[in-house]
Design a protein around this motif. Structure first.
Motif, PDB file in Angstrom:
ATOM      1  N   LEU A 236       2.362  -6.733  -5.592  1.00 42.94           N
ATOM      2  CA  LEU A 236       2.916  -6.384  -4.285  1.00 42.94           C
ATOM      3  C   LEU A 236       3.854  -5.184  -4.412  1.00 42.94           C
TER       4      LEU A 236
ATOM      5  N   SER B 135       1.847  -2.071  -5.016  1.00 50.58           N
ATOM      6  CA  SER B 135       1.156  -1.585  -3.821  1.00 50.58           C
ATOM      7  C   SER B 135       2.141  -0.856  -2.902  1.00 50.58           C
ATOM      8  N   TRP B 136       3.386  -1.338  -2.896  1.00 48.38           N
ATOM      9  CA  TRP B 136       4.409  -0.675  -2.077  1.00 48.38           C
ATOM     10  C   TRP B 136       4.756   0.691  -2.657  1.00 48.38           C
TER      11      TRP B 136
ATOM     12  N   SER C 167       7.131   1.847   4.251  1.00 49.41           N
ATOM     13  CA  SER C 167       6.679   0.745   5.094  1.00 49.41           C
ATOM     14  C   SER C 167       7.505  -0.487   4.790  1.00 49.41           C
TER      15      SER C 167
ATOM     16  N   GLN D 165       5.076  -4.555   4.021  1.00 54.04           N
ATOM     17  CA  GLN D 165       4.307  -4.933   2.840  1.00 54.04           C
ATOM     18  C   GLN D 165       4.232  -6.453   2.654  1.00 54.04           C
TER      19      GLN D 165
ATOM     20  N   THR E 298      -6.662  -6.641   5.923  1.00 57.11           N
ATOM     21  CA  THR E 298      -5.418  -5.896   5.712  1.00 57.11           C
ATOM     22  C   THR E 298      -5.701  -4.399   5.601  1.00 57.11           C
TER      23      THR E 298
ATOM     24  N   GLY F 169      -4.079  -1.758   8.010  1.00 59.84           N
ATOM     25  CA  GLY F 169      -3.368  -0.642   7.396  1.00 59.84           C
ATOM     26  C   GLY F 169      -3.899   0.693   7.897  1.00 59.84           C
TER      27      GLY F 169
ATOM     28  N   THR G 160       7.164  -0.001  11.263  1.00 61.01           N
ATOM     29  CA  THR G 160       6.598  -1.006  10.364  1.00 61.01           C
ATOM     30  C   THR G 160       7.392  -2.307  10.429  1.00 61.01           C
TER      31      THR G 160
ATOM     32  N   SER H  16      -2.765   0.837   0.311  1.00 57.13           N
ATOM     33  CA  SER H  16      -1.547   0.093  -0.003  1.00 57.13           C
ATOM     34  C   SER H  16      -1.573  -1.291   0.665  1.00 57.13           C
ATOM     35  N   SER H  17      -1.996  -1.328   1.933  1.00 55.28           N
ATOM     36  CA  SER H  17      -2.074  -2.603   2.646  1.00 55.28           C
ATOM     37  C   SER H  17      -3.125  -3.517   2.025  1.00 55.28           C
TER      38      SER H  17
ATOM     39  N   ALA I  40      -1.846  -5.161  -0.992  1.00 59.98           N
ATOM     40  CA  ALA I  40      -0.897  -6.204  -0.604  1.00 59.98           C
ATOM     41  C   ALA I  40      -1.642  -7.443  -0.109  1.00 59.98           C
TER      42      ALA I  40
ATOM     43  N   MET J 144      10.710  -8.976   2.145  1.00 61.78           N
ATOM     44  CA  MET J 144      10.478  -7.533   1.991  1.00 61.78           C
ATOM     45  C   MET J 144      11.621  -6.904   1.202  1.00 61.78           C
TER      46      MET J 144
END
Lengths: 319, 300
Positions: free
Chosen positions: A52, A55-56, A67, A70, A103, A107, A126, A219-220, A223, A247
């Motif tokens: 995670l 990906s962020w 964002s 995430q 997702t 995204g 976001t 990225s989404s 996640a 988050m």
């Protein structure tokens, strides 16, 4: 270290790779070396957070777009996979694939909608998306069972903790490899060009719109993939995993590890999850300390812990 | 719905609007001068609630002085945050200041929320309100603690508007909001104005928390929902615009109150109450990022 000290131009820096290989070997060997089942499980959850956080960092560290959705995306992935399996009777891998698709699609949509927005405006958008997702999952309790939590089917039927450990480690490594391959290609350069100077990049022929939207989608999707794996590992999901507090935890992981690099962010995620369990005795102080550490990092050591350790080893090489 | 019910809902909406405006004004003030969104604003609001609770319930200070105390404490907290964390944004000490400002304030929110959780625990505290009892206007009945908090809040908003309009410091704040560089050329100490704006913004958040604490309980997570409303309000009115924030709060208060009444399924209506504003937020950002009164930037 020596190559860096000598400053040989173009020296292939073995340092970072050696460290990475050592860490990988350690992770592969740990369960076999008789690591306590409790810690094996902790590491398994740690792999979720590592993915995670990575990906962020893919979005924030490389494209420079922030964002706060995430964790909510991970939650959406978890619910998409679980609900499609429960209602459509799909096999688990297909459920996870649906999570990734859902997702990625959201995204793509958000990335496209918010193309014109930057910085704080994008952050606020976001946050809006994340909270709407969380509120919807909480409110539609007939489908999602709301805050009571939804039982998710097991990833590996009757699987041992070690089996889960290796499954999530493999998923993490494959994801990091995919992200790494993309980032090492021209795409990575496009991303960084957009981060540094969007107009400049566009004037040189980078398809800024396309890559910004795709970065958001990718990225989404990672996640969502992480969230789906988490659902089938923990086997109980609730809207709490989509909260802004969660988050904040992911942000602290990426920042402390080093959010300019997907691998550093992943290591931050794994390390913080370990620290969270290890420091159980001090209760809420843990998260306060993580917050403080993240602030100190941003203010004083923007490269993060890993970046500060590794960067001197690879001097003279463009990141 | 009868006229009485409509009136009751409208007044409820108005009371809520004052709360939203108070929480949002600080956010807008800070954005106006510093061009950053303070993502830790909800935690400053929460600390105001705790300051009030400590003053009133532990030290036995009268409620009115408790509110003043919360404002003073939060001004100091805000000033320290500005000096330590926000100043690098405009002194060129960090790469990519926009990114830094967003992440540092978000990380600050993580720190403050969990710090208070660690120190005071998750239990809700209920300090003595400014005023107890009920107020009856004809057939309308409104609980007194809410009305008193809203009245004090409205008074404070009025004072702030007057101060911004007529006082020297207020003029300085507005000048820097309009054009930071020009203000600097004309001899304003922009650094001091920034400190003042962040301190004042934090004090406003703290005051809002102190007024709302006795109405909605004081807990470490009490700021999470109000700050999201404050985001909606400032985006709707235009980031950095003070009249925009007030109008935004008035609109959101009414929208939420009536949208909830109009959906027949009550449990679901309540659950979605917080989502309407967020939809408004996203729509405004997409269609008109400068909001109702904001200044258009080349890049939102």
């Amino acid at each position: 270290m020596k190559a860096a000290a000598l400053g040989r131009p173009g020296a292939t820096a073995l340092g970072p790779w050696a460290l990475g290989a050592l860490l990988l070997l350690l992770l592969l060997a740990l369960p076999l070396a008789g690591l306590d089942a409790y810690w094996v499980y902790t590491a398994t959850i740690g792999f979720y957070y590592a993915l995670l956080a990575a990906s962020w960092s893919l979005l924030v560290g490389y494209v420079g777009r922030i964002s706060f959705a995430q964790a909510a995306m991970a939650g959406l992935g978890a619910y998409a996979s679980t609900l499609s399996i429960l209602h459509l009777g799909l096999p688990i891998p297909l459920g996870i694939a649906i999570a990734v698709l859902v997702t990625a699609a959201l995204g793509l949509f958000i990335g496209w909608l918010s193309l014109r927005l930057h910085g704080a405006y994008l952050g606020l958008t976001t946050i809006g998306v994340a909270e709407i997702l969380r509120i919807t999952v909480t409110a539609e309790h007939e489908v999602t069972r709301g805050s009571l939590g939804l039982q998710a089917p097991a990833l590996i039927e009757g699987g041992s903790r070690t089996a889960y450990y290796y499954a999530l480690l493999a998923a993490l490594l494959v994801s990091l490899a995919l992200m790494g391959l993309a980032l090492r290609s021209r795409v990575g350069l496009f991303f960084q060009a957009i981060r540094e100077d969007e107009d400049g990049a566009a004037s040189l022929g980078v398809r800024v719109t396309l890559w910004k939207v795709l970065a958001f989608a990718a990225s989404s999707a990672f996640a969502g993939f992480a969230g789906a794996l988490y659902a089938h590992t923990v086997q109980l999901i609730s809207p709490a995993m989509m909260s802004l507090q969660e988050m904040g935890f992911v942000l602290a992981m990426a920042v402390i590890g080093g959010f300019h690099n997907i691998v550093y962010a992943a290591i931050g995620g794994l390390a913080l999850q370990f620290a969270l369990e290890w420091l159980r005795a001090i209760g809420e102080w843990r998260l306060a300390i993580f917050g403080l550490l993240a602030i100190l990092m941003l203010r004083l050591v923007p490269n993060g812990v890993c970046g500060t350790i590794v960067e001197p080893l690879s001097k003279g090489r463009p990141r | 719905m009868s006229w009485l019910a409509i009136g009751e809902q409208a007044i409820n909406g108005l009371v809520v609007s004052v709360f939203y405006a108070l929480a949002a004004l600080g956010l807008s003030l800070i954005f106006g001068v510093l061009r950053i969104v303070n993502f830790a604003h909800g935690e400053l609001y929460m600390m105001g609630g705790f300051a009030y609770w400590l003053a009133v319930s532990t030290l036995g200070v009268p409620p009115v002085l408790g509110v003043v105390g919360a404002a003073v404490v939060l001004f100091a907290v805000g000033a320290v945050i500005e000096i330590l964390l926000v100043r690098p944004v405009y002194t060129g000490k960090v790469d990519r200041p926009d990114e830094y400002a967003i992440m540092i304030t978000f990380a600050l929110a993580v720190l403050l929320q969990n710090l208070m959780l660690a120190v005071f625990g998750p239990w809700p505290q209920r300090p003595t309100p400014l005023f107890r009892g009920r107020v009856e206007i004809g057939e309308l009945i409104i609980s007194g603690d809410r009305l008193a908090a809203a009245a004090v809040g409205a008074l404070l908003i009025l004072l702030l508007l007057l101060a911004l309009r007529y006082s020297w410091a207020g003029k300085a704040v507005r000048a820097v909001s309009q054009d930071r560089e020009a203000a600097q050329y004309l001899g304003l100490r922009v650094r001091n104005v920034s400190l003042l704006a962040f301190g004042l913004g934090s004090a406003l958040a703290g005051t809002a928390g102190a007024l709302m604490g006795p109405v909605f309980n004081v807990t470490p997570v009490m700021g999470v929902i109000p700050v999201i409303k404050a985001y909606v309000v400032v985006v709707l009115g235009g980031l950095g615009s003070i009249p925009g924030a007030i109008l935004g709060a008035l609109i959101l208060g009414q929208v939420e109150t009536f949208a909830t009444v109009l959906i027949p399924d009550t449990t679901r209506a309540l659950a979605y109450k917080d989502a309407y504003g967020l939809l408004v937020l996203i729509l405004v950002l997409l269609v008109r990022p400068q909001g109702l009164f904001g200044t258009r930037e080349r890049r939102a």
